[in-house]
Design a protein around this motif. Structure first.
Motif, mmCIF file in Angstrom:
data_model
loop_
_atom_site.group_PDB
_atom_site.id
_atom_site.type_symbol
_atom_site.label_atom_id
_atom_site.label_comp_id
_atom_site.label_asym_id
_atom_site.label_seq_id
_atom_site.Cartn_x
_atom_site.Cartn_y
_atom_site.Cartn_z
ATOM 1 N N ILE A 47 -12.364 31.771 9.448
ATOM 2 C CA ILE A 47 -13.290 31.796 8.313
ATOM 3 C C ILE A 47 -14.087 33.098 8.314
ATOM 4 C CG2 ILE A 47 -15.390 30.740 7.371
ATOM 5 C CD1 ILE A 47 -14.196 28.018 8.359
ATOM 6 N N MET A 48 -14.584 33.486 9.480
ATOM 7 C CA MET A 48 -15.365 34.718 9.572
ATOM 8 C C MET A 48 -14.529 35.942 9.241
ATOM 9 S SD MET A 48 -17.708 33.964 12.900
ATOM 10 C CE MET A 48 -18.727 32.499 12.965
ATOM 11 N N GLN A 49 -13.253 35.943 9.645
ATOM 12 C CA GLN A 49 -12.379 37.063 9.316
ATOM 13 C C GLN A 49 -12.160 37.174 7.813
ATOM 14 O OE1 GLN A 49 -8.961 36.422 11.835
ATOM 15 N NE2 GLN A 49 -9.837 37.637 13.483
ATOM 16 N N ARG A 50 -12.026 36.034 7.132
ATOM 17 C CA ARG A 50 -11.890 36.059 5.670
ATOM 18 C C ARG A 50 -13.126 36.640 5.012
ATOM 19 N NH1 ARG A 50 -9.532 30.750 6.079
ATOM 20 N NH2 ARG A 50 -11.531 29.865 5.442
ATOM 21 N N GLU A 51 -14.271 36.452 5.657
ATOM 22 C CA GLU A 51 -15.536 36.952 5.109
ATOM 23 C C GLU A 51 -15.864 38.362 5.586
ATOM 24 O OE1 GLU A 51 -18.323 33.907 6.173
ATOM 25 O OE2 GLU A 51 -17.525 32.507 4.689
ATOM 26 N N GLY A 52 -14.975 38.955 6.397
ATOM 27 C CA GLY A 52 -15.140 40.345 6.799
ATOM 28 C C GLY A 52 -15.716 40.573 8.183
ATOM 29 N N LEU A 53 -15.983 39.512 8.940
ATOM 30 C CA LEU A 53 -16.501 39.661 10.295
ATOM 31 C C LEU A 53 -15.356 39.463 11.283
ATOM 32 C CD1 LEU A 53 -18.837 39.996 12.299
ATOM 33 C CD2 LEU A 53 -19.169 37.520 12.182
ATOM 34 N N VAL A 54 -15.023 40.506 12.006
ATOM 35 C CA VAL A 54 -13.954 40.418 12.996
ATOM 36 C C VAL A 54 -14.578 40.036 14.330
ATOM 37 C CG1 VAL A 54 -12.120 41.664 14.189
ATOM 38 C CG2 VAL A 54 -12.586 42.125 11.773
ATOM 39 N N VAL A 55 -14.272 38.834 14.783
ATOM 40 C CA VAL A 55 -14.820 38.289 16.011
ATOM 41 C C VAL A 55 -13.755 37.386 16.624
ATOM 42 C CG1 VAL A 55 -15.887 36.305 14.876
ATOM 43 C CG2 VAL A 55 -16.902 37.176 16.944
ATOM 44 N N ASP A 56 -13.803 37.186 17.938
ATOM 45 C CA ASP A 56 -12.816 36.285 18.547
ATOM 46 C C ASP A 56 -13.521 35.035 19.092
ATOM 47 O OD1 ASP A 56 -13.983 37.082 20.955
ATOM 48 O OD2 ASP A 56 -12.339 38.405 21.500
ATOM 49 N N SER A 57 -12.713 34.055 19.466
ATOM 50 C CA SER A 57 -13.282 32.779 19.901
ATOM 51 C C SER A 57 -14.060 32.918 21.206
ATOM 52 C CB SER A 57 -12.194 31.718 20.034
ATOM 53 O OG SER A 57 -11.226 32.109 20.984
ATOM 54 N N GLN A 58 -13.688 33.861 22.056
ATOM 55 C CA GLN A 58 -14.431 34.070 23.305
ATOM 56 C C GLN A 58 -15.847 34.542 23.001
ATOM 57 O OE1 GLN A 58 -13.501 33.363 26.616
ATOM 58 N NE2 GLN A 58 -15.705 33.659 26.841
ATOM 59 N N THR A 59 -15.983 35.400 22.011
ATOM 60 C CA THR A 59 -17.318 35.866 21.617
ATOM 61 C C THR A 59 -18.161 34.705 21.119
ATOM 62 O OG1 THR A 59 -16.459 38.043 21.041
ATOM 63 C CG2 THR A 59 -18.565 37.420 20.058
ATOM 64 N N LEU A 60 -17.563 33.831 20.316
ATOM 65 C CA LEU A 60 -18.302 32.674 19.815
ATOM 66 C C LEU A 60 -18.704 31.763 20.970
ATOM 67 C CD1 LEU A 60 -16.346 31.801 16.556
ATOM 68 C CD2 LEU A 60 -18.308 33.330 16.860
ATOM 69 N N TRP A 61 -17.791 31.555 21.908
ATOM 70 C CA TRP A 61 -18.115 30.730 23.072
ATOM 71 C C TRP A 61 -19.252 31.359 23.875
ATOM 72 C CZ3 TRP A 61 -18.067 26.123 24.765
ATOM 73 C CH2 TRP A 61 -18.376 25.871 26.101
ATOM 74 N N ASP A 62 -19.222 32.673 24.044
ATOM 75 C CA ASP A 62 -20.287 33.362 24.772
ATOM 76 C C ASP A 62 -21.639 33.170 24.082
ATOM 77 O OD1 ASP A 62 -18.412 34.248 26.612
ATOM 78 O OD2 ASP A 62 -18.251 36.254 25.735
ATOM 79 N N GLN A 63 -21.643 33.136 22.763
ATOM 80 C CA GLN A 63 -22.879 32.916 22.020
ATOM 81 C C GLN A 63 -23.424 31.511 22.279
ATOM 82 O OE1 GLN A 63 -24.464 35.461 20.192
ATOM 83 N NE2 GLN A 63 -22.898 36.484 21.382
ATOM 84 N N ILE A 64 -22.543 30.528 22.265
ATOM 85 C CA ILE A 64 -22.962 29.151 22.537
ATOM 86 C C ILE A 64 -23.488 29.032 23.967
ATOM 87 C CG2 ILE A 64 -22.134 26.778 22.832
ATOM 88 C CD1 ILE A 64 -20.204 27.322 20.487
ATOM 89 N N ASP A 65 -22.813 29.663 24.904
ATOM 90 C CA ASP A 65 -23.233 29.624 26.308
ATOM 91 C C ASP A 65 -24.613 30.268 26.472
ATOM 92 O OD1 ASP A 65 -22.643 29.054 29.133
ATOM 93 O OD2 ASP A 65 -22.582 31.235 29.326
ATOM 94 N N ALA A 66 -24.811 31.421 25.878
ATOM 95 C CA ALA A 66 -26.111 32.109 25.973
ATOM 96 C C ALA A 66 -27.205 31.256 25.324
ATOM 97 C CB ALA A 66 -26.031 33.474 25.320
ATOM 98 N N LEU A 67 -26.875 30.601 24.235
ATOM 99 C CA LEU A 67 -27.837 29.736 23.550
ATOM 100 C C LEU A 67 -28.239 28.564 24.453
ATOM 101 C CD1 LEU A 67 -29.273 29.318 20.824
ATOM 102 C CD2 LEU A 67 -27.325 27.910 20.131
#
Length: 65
Positions: free
Chosen positions: A41-61
């Motif tokens: 979904i984020m790639q369709r909206e122009g944000l190139v990110v991978d699932s590891q980055t998203l997981w890292d965000q949840i972990d830091a949170l």
């Protein structure tokens, strides 16, 4: 020249805001949306990110406490 401060970051020097991490966590745990779906979904909206980055965000949170 002065610029406005950006939103509070989840990690010092990090790229993403606390709000971004909260959105990822809400989508994963409340809406039951897998991280890979969020990546697409984020790639369709122009944000190139991978699932590891998203997981890292949840972990830091989670450690923000």
């Amino acid at each position: 020249m002065e610029t406005a401060l950006g939103p509070p970051k989840l990690q010092p020097g990090g790229r993403y805001s606390v709000d971004f991490a909260v959105e990822v966590a809400v989508a994963k745990y409340l809406d039951h949306m897998p991280l890979e779906w969020q990546v697409r979904i984020m790639q369709r909206e122009g944000l190139v990110v991978d699932s590891q980055t998203l997981w890292d965000q949840i972990d830091a949170l989670a450690w923000m406490g």
